[in-house]
Scaffold this active site. Structure first.
Site, PDB file in Angstrom:
ATOM      1  N   THR A   1       6.449  26.807   6.406  1.00  0.00           N
ATOM      2  CA  THR A   1       5.141  26.215   6.123  1.00  0.00           C
ATOM      3  C   THR A   1       4.033  27.188   6.507  1.00  0.00           C
ATOM      4  O   THR A   1       3.055  27.360   5.772  1.00  0.00           O
ATOM      5  CB  THR A   1       4.971  24.892   6.889  1.00  0.00           C
ATOM      6  OG1 THR A   1       6.121  24.069   6.677  1.00  0.00           O
ATOM      7  CG2 THR A   1       3.742  24.137   6.401  1.00  0.00           C
TER       8      THR A   1
ATOM      9  N   HIS B   1       0.841  -1.201   0.000  1.00  0.00           N
ATOM     10  CA  HIS B   1       0.000   0.000   0.000  1.00  0.00           C
ATOM     11  C   HIS B   1       0.875   1.249   0.000  1.00  0.00           C
ATOM     12  O   HIS B   1       0.668   2.168  -0.799  1.00  0.00           O
ATOM     13  CB  HIS B   1      -0.927  -0.004   1.216  1.00  0.00           C
ATOM     14  CG  HIS B   1      -1.551   1.325   1.519  1.00  0.00           C
ATOM     15  ND1 HIS B   1      -2.508   1.915   0.707  1.00  0.00           N
ATOM     16  CD2 HIS B   1      -1.352   2.193   2.540  1.00  0.00           C
ATOM     17  CE1 HIS B   1      -2.862   3.082   1.226  1.00  0.00           C
ATOM     18  NE2 HIS B   1      -2.172   3.281   2.329  1.00  0.00           N
TER      19      HIS B   1
ATOM     20  N   ASP C   1       8.903  21.858 -25.563  1.00  0.00           N
ATOM     21  CA  ASP C   1       8.780  20.525 -24.954  1.00  0.00           C
ATOM     22  C   ASP C   1       9.730  20.488 -23.777  1.00  0.00           C
ATOM     23  O   ASP C   1      10.279  21.515 -23.380  1.00  0.00           O
ATOM     24  CB  ASP C   1       9.120  19.410 -25.965  1.00  0.00           C
ATOM     25  CG  ASP C   1       8.460  18.077 -25.588  1.00  0.00           C
ATOM     26  OD1 ASP C   1       8.874  17.492 -24.578  1.00  0.00           O
ATOM     27  OD2 ASP C   1       7.530  17.653 -26.292  1.00  0.00           O
TER      28      ASP C   1
ATOM     29  N   GLU D   1      11.813  12.826   0.851  1.00  0.00           N
ATOM     30  CA  GLU D   1      10.754  12.215   0.040  1.00  0.00           C
ATOM     31  C   GLU D   1       9.375  12.741   0.417  1.00  0.00           C
ATOM     32  O   GLU D   1       8.544  13.005  -0.459  1.00  0.00           O
ATOM     33  CB  GLU D   1      10.811  10.692   0.187  1.00  0.00           C
ATOM     34  CG  GLU D   1       9.626   9.956  -0.421  1.00  0.00           C
ATOM     35  CD  GLU D   1       9.552  10.041  -1.932  1.00  0.00           C
ATOM     36  OE1 GLU D   1       8.480   9.762  -2.482  1.00  0.00           O
ATOM     37  OE2 GLU D   1      10.569  10.372  -2.571  1.00  0.00           O
TER      38      GLU D   1
ATOM     39  N   HIS E   1      14.588  12.647  13.153  1.00  0.00           N
ATOM     40  CA  HIS E   1      13.383  12.692  14.000  1.00  0.00           C
ATOM     41  C   HIS E   1      12.510  11.453  13.785  1.00  0.00           C
ATOM     42  O   HIS E   1      11.564  11.238  14.536  1.00  0.00           O
ATOM     43  CB  HIS E   1      12.573  13.987  13.781  1.00  0.00           C
ATOM     44  CG  HIS E   1      11.983  14.138  12.409  1.00  0.00           C
ATOM     45  ND1 HIS E   1      11.793  15.363  11.829  1.00  0.00           N
ATOM     46  CD2 HIS E   1      11.544  13.239  11.506  1.00  0.00           C
ATOM     47  CE1 HIS E   1      11.269  15.201  10.630  1.00  0.00           C
ATOM     48  NE2 HIS E   1      11.102  13.921  10.421  1.00  0.00           N
ATOM     49  N   HIS E   2      12.859  10.640  12.780  1.00  0.00           N
ATOM     50  CA  HIS E   2      12.181   9.355  12.622  1.00  0.00           C
ATOM     51  C   HIS E   2      12.818   8.290  13.507  1.00  0.00           C
ATOM     52  O   HIS E   2      12.356   7.149  13.509  1.00  0.00           O
ATOM     53  CB  HIS E   2      12.267   8.887  11.156  1.00  0.00           C
ATOM     54  CG  HIS E   2      11.560   9.797  10.197  1.00  0.00           C
ATOM     55  ND1 HIS E   2      10.211   9.706   9.928  1.00  0.00           N
ATOM     56  CD2 HIS E   2      12.023  10.832   9.450  1.00  0.00           C
ATOM     57  CE1 HIS E   2       9.881  10.643   9.051  1.00  0.00           C
ATOM     58  NE2 HIS E   2      10.958  11.332   8.748  1.00  0.00           N
TER      59      HIS E   2
ATOM     60  N   SER F   1      -1.290  26.999  -4.853  1.00  0.00           N
ATOM     61  CA  SER F   1      -1.065  28.426  -5.081  1.00  0.00           C
ATOM     62  C   SER F   1      -1.793  28.897  -6.336  1.00  0.00           C
ATOM     63  O   SER F   1      -2.440  29.951  -6.332  1.00  0.00           O
ATOM     64  CB  SER F   1       0.437  28.719  -5.215  1.00  0.00           C
ATOM     65  OG  SER F   1       1.106  28.409  -4.015  1.00  0.00           O
TER      66      SER F   1
ATOM     67  N   TYR G   1       8.634  15.587   1.560  1.00  0.00           N
ATOM     68  CA  TYR G   1       8.485  16.943   1.026  1.00  0.00           C
ATOM     69  C   TYR G   1       8.363  16.918  -0.490  1.00  0.00           C
ATOM     70  O   TYR G   1       7.688  17.764  -1.076  1.00  0.00           O
ATOM     71  CB  TYR G   1       9.637  17.838   1.510  1.00  0.00           C
ATOM     72  CG  TYR G   1       9.491  18.123   2.986  1.00  0.00           C
ATOM     73  CD1 TYR G   1       8.513  19.019   3.433  1.00  0.00           C
ATOM     74  CD2 TYR G   1      10.242  17.447   3.934  1.00  0.00           C
ATOM     75  CE1 TYR G   1       8.315  19.237   4.777  1.00  0.00           C
ATOM     76  CE2 TYR G   1      10.053  17.662   5.288  1.00  0.00           C
ATOM     77  CZ  TYR G   1       9.084  18.557   5.702  1.00  0.00           C
ATOM     78  OH  TYR G   1       8.878  18.766   7.035  1.00  0.00           O
TER      79      TYR G   1
ATOM     80  N   ARG H   1       1.242   0.512  15.549  1.00  0.00           N
ATOM     81  CA  ARG H   1       1.092   0.338  14.099  1.00  0.00           C
ATOM     82  C   ARG H   1       1.500  -1.072  13.697  1.00  0.00           C
ATOM     83  O   ARG H   1       2.168  -1.766  14.438  1.00  0.00           O
ATOM     84  CB  ARG H   1       2.033   1.296  13.356  1.00  0.00           C
ATOM     85  CG  ARG H   1       1.792   2.746  13.587  1.00  0.00           C
ATOM     86  CD  ARG H   1       2.955   3.568  13.029  1.00  0.00           C
ATOM     87  NE  ARG H   1       3.103   3.401  11.584  1.00  0.00           N
ATOM     88  CZ  ARG H   1       4.035   4.022  10.867  1.00  0.00           C
ATOM     89  NH1 ARG H   1       4.898   4.818  11.445  1.00  0.00           N
ATOM     90  NH2 ARG H   1       4.110   3.837   9.561  1.00  0.00           N
TER      91      ARG H   1
ATOM     92  N   SER I   1      14.055   6.210 -12.549  1.00  0.00           N
ATOM     93  CA  SER I   1      13.022   6.977 -13.250  1.00  0.00           C
ATOM     94  C   SER I   1      12.925   8.392 -12.693  1.00  0.00           C
ATOM     95  O   SER I   1      12.906   9.371 -13.443  1.00  0.00           O
ATOM     96  CB  SER I   1      11.674   6.261 -13.121  1.00  0.00           C
ATOM     97  OG  SER I   1      10.609   7.132 -13.435  1.00  0.00           O
ATOM     98  N   SER I   2      12.884   8.500 -11.362  1.00  0.00           N
ATOM     99  CA  SER I   2      12.734   9.815 -10.734  1.00  0.00           C
ATOM    100  C   SER I   2      13.978  10.680 -10.898  1.00  0.00           C
ATOM    101  O   SER I   2      13.880  11.894 -11.086  1.00  0.00           O
ATOM    102  CB  SER I   2      12.414   9.657  -9.248  1.00  0.00           C
ATOM    103  OG  SER I   2      11.100   9.171  -9.083  1.00  0.00           O
TER     104      SER I   2
ATOM    105  N   LYS J   1       3.565  29.869   3.973  1.00  0.00           N
ATOM    106  CA  LYS J   1       2.756  29.450   2.837  1.00  0.00           C
ATOM    107  C   LYS J   1       1.266  29.467   3.183  1.00  0.00           C
ATOM    108  O   LYS J   1       0.450  30.005   2.428  1.00  0.00           O
ATOM    109  CB  LYS J   1       3.175  28.049   2.357  1.00  0.00           C
ATOM    110  CG  LYS J   1       4.593  27.989   1.829  1.00  0.00           C
ATOM    111  CD  LYS J   1       4.829  26.823   0.888  1.00  0.00           C
ATOM    112  CE  LYS J   1       4.256  27.030  -0.484  1.00  0.00           C
ATOM    113  NZ  LYS J   1       4.838  28.154  -1.228  1.00  0.00           N
TER     114      LYS J   1
ATOM    115  N   HIS K   1      12.986  11.414   4.517  1.00  0.00           N
ATOM    116  CA  HIS K   1      12.366  12.669   4.915  1.00  0.00           C
ATOM    117  C   HIS K   1      12.225  13.653   3.757  1.00  0.00           C
ATOM    118  O   HIS K   1      11.137  14.182   3.548  1.00  0.00           O
ATOM    119  CB  HIS K   1      13.014  13.333   6.132  1.00  0.00           C
ATOM    120  CG  HIS K   1      12.086  14.379   6.662  1.00  0.00           C
ATOM    121  ND1 HIS K   1      10.974  14.049   7.410  1.00  0.00           N
ATOM    122  CD2 HIS K   1      11.980  15.692   6.402  1.00  0.00           C
ATOM    123  CE1 HIS K   1      10.255  15.141   7.609  1.00  0.00           C
ATOM    124  NE2 HIS K   1      10.851  16.144   7.018  1.00  0.00           N
TER     125      HIS K   1
ATOM    126  N   TRP L   1       7.384  -0.089   4.541  1.00  0.00           N
ATOM    127  CA  TRP L   1       8.030   0.556   3.384  1.00  0.00           C
ATOM    128  C   TRP L   1       9.463   0.975   3.706  1.00  0.00           C
ATOM    129  O   TRP L   1      10.244   1.272   2.806  1.00  0.00           O
ATOM    130  CB  TRP L   1       7.204   1.737   2.883  1.00  0.00           C
ATOM    131  CG  TRP L   1       7.436   3.059   3.561  1.00  0.00           C
ATOM    132  CD1 TRP L   1       7.031   3.421   4.810  1.00  0.00           C
ATOM    133  CD2 TRP L   1       8.107   4.208   3.005  1.00  0.00           C
ATOM    134  NE1 TRP L   1       7.403   4.712   5.068  1.00  0.00           N
ATOM    135  CE2 TRP L   1       8.068   5.225   3.981  1.00  0.00           C
ATOM    136  CE3 TRP L   1       8.730   4.473   1.774  1.00  0.00           C
ATOM    137  CZ2 TRP L   1       8.629   6.493   3.780  1.00  0.00           C
ATOM    138  CZ3 TRP L   1       9.286   5.733   1.578  1.00  0.00           C
ATOM    139  CH2 TRP L   1       9.237   6.725   2.579  1.00  0.00           C
TER     140      TRP L   1
END
Length: 514
Positions: free
Chosen positions: A316, A61, A91, A242, A290-291, A255, A244, A438, A156-157, A319, A240, A126
């Site tokens: 943040t 998932h 292009d 990721e 922090h993880h 926006s 963002y 979890r 790819s990314s 924004k 982390h 994950w």
């Protein structure tokens, strides 16, 4: 020729469409997996079997939603479609590499599905932490296939990131400075930089895990002088940024949507918005541990990561308040896209607040690996990223297709989805505060009520997904063509008609800068 157009495509609009279709399909798979999770947790007792199969579903998932739904739709779909149109480029900078970036994803997806079909599947979460992901706890090919899948998605990314950075810096009109490009273009460029810097670290980490599993190296095995904590540092240095990466393109889309439906010609505080996104991108790289507050780091290390994490709330907040300031004094049009955007601002802020709670290392010791964390990141993803995607989709659908959606149905869809996701994830805060962990397929009876409500909410969201399929079908069946588009002077992507011709900006763009 069908094959020449769709398999060997070098057109940013066609490749963007492929990404959108692939992301929609993967989103269905990811939704089905999430419903399996909520069906299992709908009442105490087992439904699927053992915890291994449950954790395989949870892991799949996460991977499907992150790498095959959110990223392909936001960066591949909206990015490909809109960035060249917004900067007046004919292009992307590397059109064939663009095609390869897309076609690496279906094989990657196939490898991920294969990993769950062989042996017992990859029930690692994950994060794929060793020693659980090692060849003792996970013998067989499952984790190896997952690692290969991640490698392909990562390549790819990375290629896509190189392409977007080059396009955005190099293919603007000569007279246009970077500070005259739209905020969505900025958001994609910053996202691409994050991808380029973080993915190689993930690749290194999972490659070391691969050799630990198959070639008897001991990078993460204390028996040979390795350290499983090293893997966590490598993974989260990618993981982390990721998160963002998943939300920044959404910031850009929100926006645009808020500005457009407030009847404004520009967002409030353009430079502040750019500064905020750059700050978030930079800070995203220096908060990863922090993880890991529960792995036994020094108190001064924990103090630093707590403070640094809280600092991210400042850009943040810039924004969020700039979006509210953009709304202020505007002639607000209550379109479906505007509703998604307002829902995004509210729910993303709620998710951000629970993030501030979790940033406190002392509190996180108690809340780590409970449903409080699940609630937090699903508020920013399932109601942040997904609401941004939905808002962007209903806003730009007329541009992509030339047809308009039924406004009333689209608003009903928003209402059902809003109720569904909140009913699913709000109770999970309570579960986490009462200590429900979890990644378990079963739980003590005391947690039954909130889990049942949460599972009911997930099925409400399912009806929203099915309604969305109907709404899109209805639009193509009815063929209501776009008549006029407002504010085209400040929204260049609409300038070439709906849908735009196959090739746009074939001659260099003439820009009249004010």
């Amino acid at each position: 020729m069908f094959i020449n157009r769709w398999l060997f495509s070098t057109n940013h609009k066609d490749i963007g469409t492929l990404y959108l279709l692939f992301g929609a399909w993967a989103g269905m798979v990811g939704t089905a997996l999430s419903l399996l999770i909520r069906a299992e947790l709908g009442q105490p007792g087992t439904l699927l079997g053992d915890d291994q199969i449950y954790n395989v579903v949870v892991t799949a998932h996460a991977f499907v939603m992150i790498f095959f739904m959110v990223m392909p739709i936001m960066i591949g779909g909206f990015g490909n479609w809109l960035v060249p149109l917004m900067i007046g480029a004919p292009d992307m900078a590397f059109p064939r590499m663009n095609n390869m970036s897309f076609w690496l994803l279906p094989p990657s997806f196939l490898l991920l599905l294969a990993s769950s079909m062989v042996e017992a599947g990859a029930g690692t979460g994950w994060t794929v932490y060793p020693p659980l992901a090692g060849n003792l706890a996970h013998a067989g090919a499952s984790v190896d296939l997952t690692i290969f899948s991640l490698h392909l998605a990562g390549v790819s990314s990375i290629l896509g990131a190189i392409n977007f950075i080059t396009t955005i810096i190099n293919m603007k009109p000569p007279a246009m400075s970077q500070y005259q490009t739209p905020l969505f273009v900025w958001s994609v460029m910053i996202t691409a930089v994050l991808l380029l810097l973080s993915l190689p670290v993930l690749a290194a980490g999972i490659t070391m895990l691969l050799t630990d599993r198959n070639l008897n190296t001991t990078f993460f095995d204390p028996a040979g002088g390795g350290d499983p904590i090293l893997y966590q540092h490598l993974f989260w240095f990618f993981g982390h940024p990721e998160v963002y990466i998943l939300i920044l393109p959404g910031f850009g889309m929100i926006s645009h949507i808020v500005t457009y439906y407030s009847g404004k010609k520009e967002p409030f505080g353009y430079m502040g918005m750019v500064w905020a996104m750059m700050s978030i991108g930079f800070l995203g790289f220096i908060v990863w541990a922090h993880h890991m507050f529960t792995v036994g780091m020094d108190v001064d290390t924990r103090a630093y990561f707590t403070s640094a994490t809280m600092i991210i709330a400042i850009p943040t907040g810039v924004k969020v308040f700039s979006w509210l300031a953009t709304l202020h004094g505007g002639n607000i049009k209550w379109s479906p896209a505007m509703m998604w955007a307002l829902g995004f601002i509210f729910l993303f802020t709620v998710g951000g607040l629970t993030g501030i709670v979790l940033a406190n290392s002392s509190l996180d010791i108690v809340l780590h690996d409970t449903y409080y964390v699940v609630a937090h990141f699903h508020y920013v993803l399932s109601m942040g990223a997904v609401f941004a995607i939905m808002g962007g989709f209903v806003h730009w659908f007329p541009l992509f297709s030339g047809y308009t959606l039924n406004d009333t149905w689209a608003k009903i869809h928003f209402a059902i989805m809003f109720v569904g996701v909140n009913m699913t994830f709000f109770p999970q805060h309570f579960l986490g505060l009462s200590g429900m962990p979890r990644r378990y397929s079963d739980y003590p009876d005391a947690y039954t009520m909130w889990n049942t409500i949460s599972s009911m909410g997930s099925f409400i969201s399912l009806t929203a997904v099915m309604l969305m399929v109907f709404i899109i079908w209805e639009a193509f069946a009815s063929k209501r063509e776009v008549l006029t588009v407002d504010l085209t002077t400040t929204n260049l992507e609409w300038l070439n008609g709906c849908p735009p011709p196959y090739h746009t900006f074939e001659e260099p763009t003439y820009v009249n800068l004010k």
